[in-house]
Design a protein around this motif. Structure first.
Motif, mmCIF file in Angstrom:
data_model
loop_
_atom_site.group_PDB
_atom_site.id
_atom_site.type_symbol
_atom_site.label_atom_id
_atom_site.label_comp_id
_atom_site.label_asym_id
_atom_site.label_seq_id
_atom_site.Cartn_x
_atom_site.Cartn_y
_atom_site.Cartn_z
ATOM 1 N N GLN A 133 0.860 -1.182 0.000
ATOM 2 C CA GLN A 133 0.000 0.000 0.000
ATOM 3 C C GLN A 133 0.896 1.232 0.000
ATOM 4 O O GLN A 133 1.412 1.632 1.033
ATOM 5 C CB GLN A 133 -0.919 -0.020 1.216
ATOM 6 C CG GLN A 133 -1.798 -1.269 1.241
ATOM 7 C CD GLN A 133 -2.682 -1.295 2.446
ATOM 8 O OE1 GLN A 133 -3.539 -0.447 2.610
ATOM 9 N NE2 GLN A 133 -2.480 -2.286 3.309
ATOM 10 N N ALA A 134 1.087 1.816 -1.180
ATOM 11 C CA ALA A 134 1.997 2.948 -1.339
ATOM 12 C C ALA A 134 1.383 4.229 -0.785
ATOM 13 O O ALA A 134 0.162 4.383 -0.721
ATOM 14 C CB ALA A 134 2.326 3.125 -2.827
ATOM 15 N N ALA A 135 2.257 5.157 -0.409
ATOM 16 C CA ALA A 135 1.810 6.442 0.132
ATOM 17 C C ALA A 135 1.006 7.236 -0.898
ATOM 18 O O ALA A 135 0.176 8.063 -0.534
ATOM 19 C CB ALA A 135 3.015 7.254 0.595
ATOM 20 N N THR A 136 1.222 6.977 -2.180
ATOM 21 C CA THR A 136 0.497 7.689 -3.233
ATOM 22 C C THR A 136 -0.944 7.222 -3.357
ATOM 23 O O THR A 136 -1.741 7.842 -4.048
ATOM 24 C CB THR A 136 1.177 7.465 -4.603
ATOM 25 O OG1 THR A 136 1.151 6.060 -4.894
ATOM 26 C CG2 THR A 136 2.601 7.975 -4.607
ATOM 27 N N GLY A 137 -1.276 6.117 -2.712
ATOM 28 C CA GLY A 137 -2.625 5.573 -2.791
ATOM 29 C C GLY A 137 -2.773 4.518 -3.866
ATOM 30 O O GLY A 137 -3.760 3.802 -3.912
ATOM 31 N N VAL A 138 -1.794 4.409 -4.767
ATOM 32 C CA VAL A 138 -1.836 3.401 -5.825
ATOM 33 C C VAL A 138 -1.039 2.191 -5.352
ATOM 34 O O VAL A 138 0.165 2.297 -5.106
ATOM 35 C CB VAL A 138 -1.237 3.943 -7.144
ATOM 36 C CG1 VAL A 138 -1.227 2.872 -8.216
ATOM 37 C CG2 VAL A 138 -1.992 5.175 -7.601
#
Length: 182
Positions: A133-138
């Motif tokens: 789960q990346a910080a960018t939301g993707v």
């Protein structure tokens, strides 16, 4: 002192006792409840994989996969793609499974990134996807293919049986391209 749990003992437990735990080398490992984001991501992946899989394969979430009987090791992946004909078989075994997906959460990083990759490959599950789960939301998906283990047989034993035929390719183009080839 802790006591190992056998497959027979575990088989007598009610389902509600088995939720939220895994058994590793006969020992109970408690998993904290996943976040809503984690659960939603797992469900969306399961829905997309189920739609792409065709009639011979199902994709579902959160049930035991029995990796070995002695010592007992049951893992509970976030998403499992398994043969549709085995839906009523318990326990689900590695030979029933095409793909397992783990969504990495705080506290599961080492287990999901290192331990489970090895356990699933040694059990013979062909594909392992680790979703970060990346910080960018993707989300970022890492795909691991099982490296075929050499088959060994002693001279006084019958050789191991030939591997089962390869499962079909899973493809989906909407909402995002997904392809799982053997």
């Amino acid at each position: 002192m802790h006591t190992q749990i056998s497959a027979e003992q575990y088989g007598c437990w009610p389902e509600e006792r088995c939720v939220g735990i895994e058994i590793v080398d006969g020992m109970v490992v408690v998993s904290p409840s996943a976040s809503k984001r984690h659960n939603r991501l797992a469900r969306l992946l399961a829905n997309a994989l189920d739609a792409a899989a065709g009639p011979d394969w199902n994709a579902d979430t959160d049930f035991d996969v029995r990796l070995q009987d002695v010592p007992l090791t049951n893992r509970r992946p976030d998403v499992i793609v398994y043969r549709a004909e085995t839906i009523d078989l318990t326990p689900t075994r590695p030979e029933h499974v095409l793909l397992v997906v783990e969504v990495v959460s705080p506290g599961s990083e080492t287990t999901d990134r290192i331990v489970k990759v090895d356990q699933y490959a040694k059990a013979g599950i062909p594909f392992y996807w680790r979703v970060e789960q990346a910080a960018t939301g993707v989300p970022i998906v890492y795909m691991h293919l099982r490296i075929a283990r050499p088959r060994h047989a002693r001279l006084d034993q019958t050789p191991a049986p030939a591997p089962a035929p390869a499962p079909p390719t899973i493809r989906r183009s909407h909402p995002h391209p997904i392809s799982c080839n053997t």
